[in-house]
Write an enzyme that holds these catalytic residues in place. Sequence first.
Site, PDB file in Angstrom:
ATOM      1  N   LYS A 269     -33.635  12.865   2.789  1.00 35.96           N
ATOM      2  CA  LYS A 269     -34.233  11.696   3.392  1.00 35.96           C
ATOM      3  C   LYS A 269     -33.360  10.468   3.206  1.00 35.96           C
ATOM      4  O   LYS A 269     -33.514   9.461   3.904  1.00 35.96           O
ATOM      5  CB  LYS A 269     -35.602  11.421   2.745  1.00 35.96           C
ATOM      6  CG  LYS A 269     -36.561  12.558   2.799  1.00 35.96           C
ATOM      7  CD  LYS A 269     -37.797  12.217   1.927  1.00 35.96           C
ATOM      8  CE  LYS A 269     -38.572  13.466   1.625  1.00 35.96           C
ATOM      9  NZ  LYS A 269     -39.544  13.272   0.565  1.00 35.96           N
ATOM     10  N   GLY A 270     -32.480  10.536   2.211  1.00 34.06           N
ATOM     11  CA  GLY A 270     -31.753   9.352   1.738  1.00 34.06           C
ATOM     12  C   GLY A 270     -30.990   8.565   2.796  1.00 34.06           C
ATOM     13  O   GLY A 270     -30.810   7.362   2.666  1.00 34.06           O
TER      14      GLY A 270
ATOM     15  N   GLU B   9     -24.396  10.429   5.093  1.00 31.48           N
ATOM     16  CA  GLU B   9     -25.025  10.668   3.788  1.00 31.48           C
ATOM     17  C   GLU B   9     -25.235   9.340   3.078  1.00 31.48           C
ATOM     18  O   GLU B   9     -24.509   8.371   3.327  1.00 31.48           O
ATOM     19  CB  GLU B   9     -24.089  11.540   2.946  1.00 31.48           C
ATOM     20  CG  GLU B   9     -24.617  12.843   2.423  1.00 31.48           C
ATOM     21  CD  GLU B   9     -25.839  12.858   1.545  1.00 31.48           C
ATOM     22  OE1 GLU B   9     -26.767  12.046   1.726  1.00 31.48           O
ATOM     23  OE2 GLU B   9     -25.894  13.719   0.670  1.00 31.48           O
ATOM     24  N   ASP B  10     -26.207   9.308   2.180  1.00 33.54           N
ATOM     25  CA  ASP B  10     -26.448   8.084   1.428  1.00 33.54           C
ATOM     26  C   ASP B  10     -25.377   7.840   0.360  1.00 33.54           C
ATOM     27  O   ASP B  10     -24.833   6.752   0.253  1.00 33.54           O
ATOM     28  CB  ASP B  10     -27.862   8.109   0.800  1.00 33.54           C
ATOM     29  CG  ASP B  10     -28.167   9.391   0.014  1.00 33.54           C
ATOM     30  OD1 ASP B  10     -27.281  10.256  -0.137  1.00 33.54           O
ATOM     31  OD2 ASP B  10     -29.315   9.520  -0.461  1.00 33.54           O
TER      32      ASP B  10
ATOM     33  N   ASP C  45     -21.795  11.693  -5.089  1.00 28.71           N
ATOM     34  CA  ASP C  45     -21.823  11.601  -6.543  1.00 28.71           C
ATOM     35  C   ASP C  45     -20.859  12.660  -7.093  1.00 28.71           C
ATOM     36  O   ASP C  45     -19.662  12.427  -7.139  1.00 28.71           O
ATOM     37  CB  ASP C  45     -23.291  11.814  -6.956  1.00 28.71           C
ATOM     38  CG  ASP C  45     -23.582  11.584  -8.417  1.00 28.71           C
ATOM     39  OD1 ASP C  45     -23.026  10.634  -8.975  1.00 28.71           O
ATOM     40  OD2 ASP C  45     -24.369  12.349  -9.003  1.00 28.71           O
TER      41      ASP C  45
ATOM     42  N   PHE D 112     -27.376   4.577 -11.817  1.00 29.04           N
ATOM     43  CA  PHE D 112     -28.351   5.147 -10.886  1.00 29.04           C
ATOM     44  C   PHE D 112     -28.901   4.055  -9.985  1.00 29.04           C
ATOM     45  O   PHE D 112     -29.475   3.074 -10.452  1.00 29.04           O
ATOM     46  CB  PHE D 112     -29.486   5.854 -11.625  1.00 29.04           C
ATOM     47  CG  PHE D 112     -30.243   6.778 -10.719  1.00 29.04           C
ATOM     48  CD1 PHE D 112     -29.767   8.063 -10.461  1.00 29.04           C
ATOM     49  CD2 PHE D 112     -31.396   6.351 -10.085  1.00 29.04           C
ATOM     50  CE1 PHE D 112     -30.438   8.913  -9.588  1.00 29.04           C
ATOM     51  CE2 PHE D 112     -32.074   7.201  -9.208  1.00 29.04           C
ATOM     52  CZ  PHE D 112     -31.600   8.476  -8.964  1.00 29.04           C
ATOM     53  N   VAL D 113     -28.719   4.230  -8.690  1.00 32.06           N
ATOM     54  CA  VAL D 113     -29.127   3.201  -7.740  1.00 32.06           C
ATOM     55  C   VAL D 113     -30.271   3.685  -6.842  1.00 32.06           C
ATOM     56  O   VAL D 113     -30.418   4.884  -6.599  1.00 32.06           O
ATOM     57  CB  VAL D 113     -27.940   2.729  -6.872  1.00 32.06           C
ATOM     58  CG1 VAL D 113     -26.932   1.973  -7.712  1.00 32.06           C
ATOM     59  CG2 VAL D 113     -27.261   3.901  -6.168  1.00 32.06           C
TER      60      VAL D 113
ATOM     61  N   ASP E 283     -33.847   7.015  -3.503  1.00 33.33           N
ATOM     62  CA  ASP E 283     -35.086   6.993  -4.276  1.00 33.33           C
ATOM     63  C   ASP E 283     -34.879   7.289  -5.752  1.00 33.33           C
ATOM     64  O   ASP E 283     -33.847   7.835  -6.168  1.00 33.33           O
ATOM     65  CB  ASP E 283     -36.060   8.041  -3.734  1.00 33.33           C
ATOM     66  CG  ASP E 283     -35.653   9.458  -4.138  1.00 33.33           C
ATOM     67  OD1 ASP E 283     -34.500   9.835  -3.874  1.00 33.33           O
ATOM     68  OD2 ASP E 283     -36.482  10.164  -4.746  1.00 33.33           O
TER      69      ASP E 283
ATOM     70  N   ARG F  73     -37.391   3.759  -1.643  1.00 33.52           N
ATOM     71  CA  ARG F  73     -36.589   4.015  -0.430  1.00 33.52           C
ATOM     72  C   ARG F  73     -36.684   2.854   0.548  1.00 33.52           C
ATOM     73  O   ARG F  73     -35.816   2.649   1.387  1.00 33.52           O
ATOM     74  CB  ARG F  73     -37.066   5.283   0.278  1.00 33.52           C
ATOM     75  CG  ARG F  73     -36.828   6.572  -0.493  1.00 33.52           C
ATOM     76  CD  ARG F  73     -37.061   7.766   0.428  1.00 33.52           C
ATOM     77  NE  ARG F  73     -37.186   9.037  -0.280  1.00 33.52           N
ATOM     78  CZ  ARG F  73     -36.164   9.801  -0.641  1.00 33.52           C
ATOM     79  NH1 ARG F  73     -34.930   9.412  -0.398  1.00 33.52           N
ATOM     80  NH2 ARG F  73     -36.360  10.945  -1.264  1.00 33.52           N
TER      81      ARG F  73
HETATM   82  P1  IMP Z   1     -23.892  15.148  -5.344  1.00 37.46           P
HETATM   83  O1  IMP Z   1     -24.037  16.553  -4.829  1.00 37.46           O
HETATM   84  O2  IMP Z   1     -23.835  15.127  -6.842  1.00 37.46           O
HETATM   85  O3  IMP Z   1     -22.740  14.391  -4.743  1.00 37.46           O
HETATM   86  O4  IMP Z   1     -25.255  14.431  -5.083  1.00 37.46           O
HETATM   87  C1  IMP Z   1     -25.555  13.790  -3.963  1.00 37.46           C
HETATM   88  C2  IMP Z   1     -27.036  13.541  -3.897  1.00 37.46           C
HETATM   89  O5  IMP Z   1     -27.603  13.176  -5.170  1.00 37.46           O
HETATM   90  C3  IMP Z   1     -27.258  12.354  -3.008  1.00 37.46           C
HETATM   91  O6  IMP Z   1     -27.396  12.747  -1.664  1.00 37.46           O
HETATM   92  C4  IMP Z   1     -28.513  11.743  -3.585  1.00 37.46           C
HETATM   93  O7  IMP Z   1     -29.632  12.346  -2.992  1.00 37.46           O
HETATM   94  C5  IMP Z   1     -28.480  12.091  -5.039  1.00 37.46           C
HETATM   95  N1  IMP Z   1     -27.982  10.948  -5.863  1.00 37.46           N
HETATM   96  C6  IMP Z   1     -26.805  10.874  -6.515  1.00 37.46           C
HETATM   97  N2  IMP Z   1     -26.671   9.696  -7.158  1.00 37.46           N
HETATM   98  C7  IMP Z   1     -27.814   8.991  -6.885  1.00 37.46           C
HETATM   99  C8  IMP Z   1     -28.272   7.675  -7.251  1.00 37.46           C
HETATM  100  O8  IMP Z   1     -27.626   6.886  -7.959  1.00 37.46           O
HETATM  101  N3  IMP Z   1     -29.488   7.321  -6.767  1.00 37.46           N
HETATM  102  C9  IMP Z   1     -30.243   8.138  -5.969  1.00 37.46           C
HETATM  103  N4  IMP Z   1     -29.848   9.365  -5.608  1.00 37.46           N
HETATM  104  C10 IMP Z   1     -28.636   9.798  -6.060  1.00 37.46           C
HETATM  105 MG    MG Z   2     -29.055  12.728  -0.431  1.00 40.08          MG
END
Ligand code: IMP
Ligand code: MG
Length: 173
Positions: free
Chosen positions: A42-43, A98-99, A102, A151-152, A158, A164
């Site tokens: 949803k992000g 993508e939002d 990470d 963490f944002v 969310d 959100r």
């Molecule tokens: P990755 O696979 O570790 O790159 O994670 C990506 C997903 O983790 C993102 O699409 C977010 O949904 C979630 N995520 C990672 N960091 C944050 C944050 O700081 N706040 C909220 N969601 C996050």
């Molecule tokens: Mg996401």
Amino acid sequence: MPDARPPEILLSEHQIQKRVAELAAEIRRDCPDDVHLVAVLKGAFMFLSDLVRHMSGKVTLDFMAVSSYAKARTSSGEVRMLKDLDSALDGRNVIIVEDIVDTGLTLTYLQDILRARNPRSLRTACLLSKPSRRQVDVAVEYIGFTIEDQFVVGYGLDYAEQYRNLPHIAVIT
Ligand code: IMP
Ligand code: MG
């Protein structure tokens, strides 16, 4: 519950709007004829809706939803597909929207499965990036803001499904 303290603003609505307009122009420049935006729910919903409003010309869009459970997650970044795309990608200029990137595991997985569907081109736009957290080297052509390891929430992102709706990005402390 995540209500204890109001989150602190990291990126204002104005900063975000200005940057999203720039990203839209960059994407349009790279895909002048047509572009197919694939948003990850949803992000990315707010980022997508602002992005498309800044793009003229031919734009189509589609949505997918994935979930990644920390415990179940493998180093290959495999995530569970909750909702697949409605239409095929063959011959299209696809941008994954993508939002945040990470560890990079989710995006790596998404890029692999979408690339297998033979788009003409495949690029990725992320509003935020936390490079210090990266576990896999993943290509992201369009990045809104690079942030520290914090963490944002807000602007689609969310914490336990809250925040959100914020028009800005805030830090949970
Ligand atoms: P990755 O696979 O570790 O790159 O994670 C990506 C997903 O983790 C993102 O699409 C977010 O949904 C979630 N995520 C990672 N960091 C944050 C944050 O700081 N706040 C909220 N969601 C996050
Ligand atoms: Mg996401």
